[in-house]
Design a protein around this motif. Structure first.
Motif, PDB file in Angstrom:
ATOM      1  N   LEU A 170       0.834  -1.204   0.000  1.00 35.05           N
ATOM      2  CA  LEU A 170       0.000   0.000   0.000  1.00 35.05           C
ATOM      3  C   LEU A 170       0.863   1.246   0.000  1.00 35.05           C
ATOM      4  CD1 LEU A 170      -2.738   1.396   0.207  1.00 35.05           C
ATOM      5  CD2 LEU A 170      -2.598   1.135   2.716  1.00 35.05           C
ATOM      6  N   GLY A 171       1.939   1.223   0.764  1.00 32.89           N
ATOM      7  CA  GLY A 171       2.831   2.383   0.815  1.00 32.89           C
ATOM      8  C   GLY A 171       3.455   2.680  -0.536  1.00 32.89           C
ATOM      9  N   ALA A 172       3.883   1.634  -1.233  1.00 30.60           N
ATOM     10  CA  ALA A 172       4.486   1.820  -2.549  1.00 30.60           C
ATOM     11  C   ALA A 172       3.467   2.386  -3.535  1.00 30.60           C
ATOM     12  CB  ALA A 172       5.047   0.501  -3.069  1.00 30.60           C
ATOM     13  N   PHE A 173       2.226   1.875  -3.452  1.00 29.98           N
ATOM     14  CA  PHE A 173       1.165   2.372  -4.340  1.00 29.98           C
ATOM     15  C   PHE A 173       0.881   3.842  -4.067  1.00 29.98           C
ATOM     16  CE2 PHE A 173      -3.450   3.079  -4.993  1.00 29.98           C
ATOM     17  CZ  PHE A 173      -3.486   2.948  -6.378  1.00 29.98           C
ATOM     18  N   LEU A 174       0.758   4.212  -2.791  1.00 26.66           N
ATOM     19  CA  LEU A 174       0.504   5.608  -2.435  1.00 26.66           C
ATOM     20  C   LEU A 174       1.687   6.502  -2.815  1.00 26.66           C
ATOM     21  CD1 LEU A 174      -1.179   5.111   1.058  1.00 26.66           C
ATOM     22  CD2 LEU A 174      -2.278   5.887  -1.059  1.00 26.66           C
ATOM     23  N   ALA A 175       2.897   5.956  -2.688  1.00 27.29           N
ATOM     24  CA  ALA A 175       4.074   6.739  -3.078  1.00 27.29           C
ATOM     25  C   ALA A 175       4.061   7.027  -4.581  1.00 27.29           C
ATOM     26  CB  ALA A 175       5.351   5.984  -2.695  1.00 27.29           C
ATOM     27  N   LEU A 176       3.650   6.043  -5.388  1.00 32.46           N
ATOM     28  CA  LEU A 176       3.553   6.258  -6.837  1.00 32.46           C
ATOM     29  C   LEU A 176       2.492   7.306  -7.167  1.00 32.46           C
ATOM     30  CD1 LEU A 176       3.899   2.635  -8.273  1.00 32.46           C
ATOM     31  CD2 LEU A 176       5.518   4.536  -8.514  1.00 32.46           C
ATOM     32  N   LEU A 177       1.360   7.246  -6.465  1.00 28.19           N
ATOM     33  CA  LEU A 177       0.321   8.260  -6.675  1.00 28.19           C
ATOM     34  C   LEU A 177       0.837   9.654  -6.316  1.00 28.19           C
ATOM     35  CD1 LEU A 177      -2.965   6.585  -5.344  1.00 28.19           C
ATOM     36  CD2 LEU A 177      -2.293   6.982  -7.714  1.00 28.19           C
ATOM     37  N   THR A 178       1.560   9.732  -5.205  1.00 28.25           N
ATOM     38  CA  THR A 178       2.106  11.022  -4.777  1.00 28.25           C
ATOM     39  C   THR A 178       3.106  11.554  -5.794  1.00 28.25           C
ATOM     40  OG1 THR A 178       1.869  10.333  -2.466  1.00 28.25           O
ATOM     41  CG2 THR A 178       3.275  12.231  -2.904  1.00 28.25           C
ATOM     42  N   LEU A 179       3.982  10.670  -6.282  1.00 29.92           N
ATOM     43  CA  LEU A 179       4.962  11.080  -7.280  1.00 29.92           C
ATOM     44  C   LEU A 179       4.269  11.511  -8.567  1.00 29.92           C
ATOM     45  CD1 LEU A 179       7.900  11.329  -8.237  1.00 29.92           C
ATOM     46  CD2 LEU A 179       7.804   8.914  -8.888  1.00 29.92           C
ATOM     47  N   GLY A 180       3.255  10.761  -8.979  1.00 24.97           N
ATOM     48  CA  GLY A 180       2.533  11.115 -10.202  1.00 24.97           C
ATOM     49  C   GLY A 180       1.883  12.476 -10.097  1.00 24.97           C
ATOM     50  N   LEU A 181       1.225  12.747  -8.965  1.00 28.80           N
ATOM     51  CA  LEU A 181       0.599  14.053  -8.762  1.00 28.80           C
ATOM     52  C   LEU A 181       1.652  15.147  -8.689  1.00 28.80           C
ATOM     53  CD1 LEU A 181      -1.914  15.754  -8.214  1.00 28.80           C
ATOM     54  CD2 LEU A 181      -1.679  15.200  -5.781  1.00 28.80           C
ATOM     55  N   SER A 182       2.785  14.855  -8.056  1.00 29.61           N
ATOM     56  CA  SER A 182       3.856  15.857  -7.931  1.00 29.61           C
ATOM     57  C   SER A 182       4.383  16.263  -9.309  1.00 29.61           C
ATOM     58  CB  SER A 182       5.001  15.293  -7.080  1.00 29.61           C
ATOM     59  OG  SER A 182       4.566  14.960  -5.781  1.00 29.61           O
ATOM     60  N   LEU A 183       4.581  15.280 -10.187  1.00 24.73           N
ATOM     61  CA  LEU A 183       5.109  15.574 -11.516  1.00 24.73           C
ATOM     62  C   LEU A 183       4.052  16.226 -12.405  1.00 24.73           C
ATOM     63  CD1 LEU A 183       7.209  12.346 -12.198  1.00 24.73           C
ATOM     64  CD2 LEU A 183       8.061  14.619 -11.588  1.00 24.73           C
ATOM     65  N   ALA A 184       2.834  15.656 -12.399  1.00 30.48           N
ATOM     66  CA  ALA A 184       1.773  16.187 -13.265  1.00 30.48           C
ATOM     67  C   ALA A 184       1.388  17.607 -12.884  1.00 30.48           C
ATOM     68  CB  ALA A 184       0.553  15.282 -13.204  1.00 30.48           C
ATOM     69  N   GLY A 185       1.494  17.940 -11.585  1.00 32.01           N
ATOM     70  CA  GLY A 185       1.093  19.265 -11.137  1.00 32.01           C
ATOM     71  C   GLY A 185       2.225  20.255 -11.000  1.00 32.01           C
ATOM     72  N   ASN A 186       3.421  19.865 -11.412  1.00 34.19           N
ATOM     73  CA  ASN A 186       4.567  20.769 -11.302  1.00 34.19           C
ATOM     74  C   ASN A 186       4.611  21.717 -12.495  1.00 34.19           C
ATOM     75  OD1 ASN A 186       7.436  21.678 -11.639  1.00 34.19           O
ATOM     76  ND2 ASN A 186       7.654  20.536  -9.734  1.00 34.19           N
ATOM     77  N   PRO A 187       4.568  23.034 -12.285  1.00 34.84           N
ATOM     78  CA  PRO A 187       4.586  23.977 -13.406  1.00 34.84           C
ATOM     79  C   PRO A 187       5.826  23.838 -14.282  1.00 34.84           C
ATOM     80  CG  PRO A 187       3.964  25.082 -11.375  1.00 34.84           C
ATOM     81  CD  PRO A 187       4.429  23.720 -10.989  1.00 34.84           C
ATOM     82  N   LEU A 188       6.975  23.517 -13.688  1.00 32.90           N
ATOM     83  CA  LEU A 188       8.196  23.360 -14.482  1.00 32.90           C
ATOM     84  C   LEU A 188       8.062  22.182 -15.440  1.00 32.90           C
ATOM     85  CD1 LEU A 188      10.921  23.927 -11.734  1.00 32.90           C
ATOM     86  CD2 LEU A 188      10.129  25.549 -13.453  1.00 32.90           C
ATOM     87  N   VAL A 189       7.480  21.083 -14.959  1.00 30.55           N
ATOM     88  CA  VAL A 189       7.283  19.914 -15.812  1.00 30.55           C
ATOM     89  C   VAL A 189       6.312  20.246 -16.934  1.00 30.55           C
ATOM     90  CG1 VAL A 189       6.393  17.547 -15.890  1.00 30.55           C
ATOM     91  CG2 VAL A 189       7.824  18.285 -13.974  1.00 30.55           C
ATOM     92  N   GLY A 190       5.215  20.944 -16.597  1.00 34.09           N
ATOM     93  CA  GLY A 190       4.240  21.324 -17.613  1.00 34.09           C
ATOM     94  C   GLY A 190       4.847  22.180 -18.704  1.00 34.09           C
ATOM     95  N   HIS A 191       5.640  23.184 -18.321  1.00 31.70           N
ATOM     96  CA  HIS A 191       6.279  24.058 -19.311  1.00 31.70           C
ATOM     97  C   HIS A 191       7.337  23.303 -20.112  1.00 31.70           C
ATOM     98  CE1 HIS A 191       4.499  27.991 -18.610  1.00 31.70           C
ATOM     99  NE2 HIS A 191       4.501  27.734 -17.319  1.00 31.70           N
ATOM    100  N   LEU A 192       8.053  22.408 -19.453  1.00 28.05           N
ATOM    101  CA  LEU A 192       9.073  21.624 -20.156  1.00 28.05           C
ATOM    102  C   LEU A 192       8.436  20.742 -21.228  1.00 28.05           C
ATOM    103  CD1 LEU A 192      11.989  20.615 -20.475  1.00 28.05           C
ATOM    104  CD2 LEU A 192      11.527  18.950 -18.662  1.00 28.05           C
ATOM    105  N   LEU A 193       7.349  20.074 -20.894  1.00 28.61           N
ATOM    106  CA  LEU A 193       6.661  19.224 -21.862  1.00 28.61           C
ATOM    107  C   LEU A 193       6.116  20.040 -23.031  1.00 28.61           C
ATOM    108  CD1 LEU A 193       4.724  16.826 -19.448  1.00 28.61           C
ATOM    109  CD2 LEU A 193       6.734  16.284 -20.837  1.00 28.61           C
ATOM    110  N   LYS A 194       5.530  21.203 -22.735  1.00 30.88           N
ATOM    111  CA  LYS A 194       4.997  22.039 -23.802  1.00 30.88           C
ATOM    112  C   LYS A 194       6.110  22.590 -24.678  1.00 30.88           C
ATOM    113  CE  LYS A 194       1.546  24.817 -22.995  1.00 30.88           C
ATOM    114  NZ  LYS A 194       0.660  25.833 -22.385  1.00 30.88           N
ATOM    115  N   ALA A 195       7.235  22.956 -24.065  1.00 30.00           N
ATOM    116  CA  ALA A 195       8.362  23.477 -24.842  1.00 30.00           C
ATOM    117  C   ALA A 195       8.901  22.414 -25.799  1.00 30.00           C
ATOM    118  CB  ALA A 195       9.467  23.957 -23.895  1.00 30.00           C
ATOM    119  N   ARG A 196       8.956  21.161 -25.347  1.00 29.99           N
ATOM    120  CA  ARG A 196       9.420  20.073 -26.214  1.00 29.99           C
ATOM    121  C   ARG A 196       8.433  19.835 -27.345  1.00 29.99           C
ATOM    122  NH1 ARG A 196      13.440  16.672 -24.782  1.00 29.99           N
ATOM    123  NH2 ARG A 196      12.437  14.968 -25.923  1.00 29.99           N
ATOM    124  N   LEU A 197       7.146  19.978 -27.051  1.00 31.39           N
ATOM    125  CA  LEU A 197       6.117  19.784 -28.066  1.00 31.39           C
ATOM    126  C   LEU A 197       6.177  20.878 -29.125  1.00 31.39           C
ATOM    127  CD1 LEU A 197       3.562  17.998 -28.727  1.00 31.39           C
ATOM    128  CD2 LEU A 197       2.237  19.748 -27.527  1.00 31.39           C
TER     129      LEU A 197
END
Length: 249
Positions: free
Chosen positions: A37-64
């Motif tokens: 359960l901890g590993a699953f919750l950690a993956l969810l936390t990491l996924g939300l952290s990356l998906a909601g990070n403005p730097l990641v969002g801008h980086l993905l759009k810049a590559r696109l």
């Protein structure tokens, strides 16, 4: 103090509270030795952290968006410029106004006033939740005329186009009918790669023009570690464009 204030503010937002909740649940699971359960919750936390990070969002759009061409300063005027739908909205009285992507309509009007384009072409349609049919082409025409573009310099595609592929196909038919040779396609920078891919599939030879400058990666700020709407929005836009391009829509 400003950094701390913004960090606390972001943590108190709905996404911030959800993120803190996931972090707390992850730590609780590991303390209870529930490693699965901890590993699953950690993956969810990491996924939300990356998906909601403005730097990641801008980086993905810049590559696109990288490698998008622009209209040369001394190029001859385009015979027609097709503007992808979605730039208009309706006010409470049903009158067309600039919408979230209204920069497309503003940039098209600017190019016409600058003598870079001879004719503006609009299309697109959408079914509303109440069953009404929105005609983005007619809405764009009204806005352009209010911006000083004469009616005889505007062409509206009459057939309803609900997806980007429909718009490209309709513009291709109009181009052949009018025997235009030098035309352009205008949309938001993040949307253009999919537009160009669809145009290539349909055999449409058109110069791509962007209505917004390509995304720029902002400098790092501490509060950006907290998931934010800006980051989610950027990440989702890129995923939507990639999915649409893969599906040919």
């Amino acid at each position: 103090m400003l950094t701390l204030t913004k960090l606390i503010g972001m943590l108190l937002m709905p996404l911030g509270l959800l993120w803190l909740g996931l972090l707390a649940a992850t730590l609780w699971a590991f303390r209870k030795r529930a490693r699965g359960l901890g590993a699953f919750l950690a993956l969810l936390t990491l996924g939300l952290s990356l998906a909601g990070n403005p730097l990641v969002g801008h980086l993905l759009k810049a590559r696109l968006e990288r490698g998008l061409p622009s209209l040369p300063d001394h190029a001859p005027p385009l015979e027609a410029l097709y503007v992808l739908g979605g730039g208009s909205d309706l006010d409470e009285h049903g009158h067309p106004i600039l919408g979230e992507y209204g920069d497309r309509l503003l940039e098209a009007a600017r190019l016409w006033h600058a003598g870079r384009v001879k004719r503006l072409v609009a299309g697109g349609a959408s079914h509303e939740a109440d069953g009404r049919l929105r005609d983005f082409g007619q809405e764009s025409r009204v806005i352009w005329m209010e911006l000083g573009v004469p009616e005889d310099a505007i062409q509206v595609i009459g057939e309803p186009c609900f997806i980007t592929r429909d718009e490209i196909q309709a513009f291709q038919r109009l181009k052949a009918q009018k025997r235009w040779t030098r035309v352009g396609l205008l949309s938001s920078a993040w949307h253009l790669p999919r537009v160009l891919a669809l145009a290539g599939r349909e055999g449409l030879d058109a110069l791509p023009l962007r209505s917004k400058r390509p995304s720029r990666i902002p400098p790092f700020r501490l509060w950006q570690v907290v998931p934010q709407e800006e980051g989610i929005r950027g990440t989702q836009q890129v995923c939507w464009e990639v999915l649409g391009r893969w599906a040919g829509r």
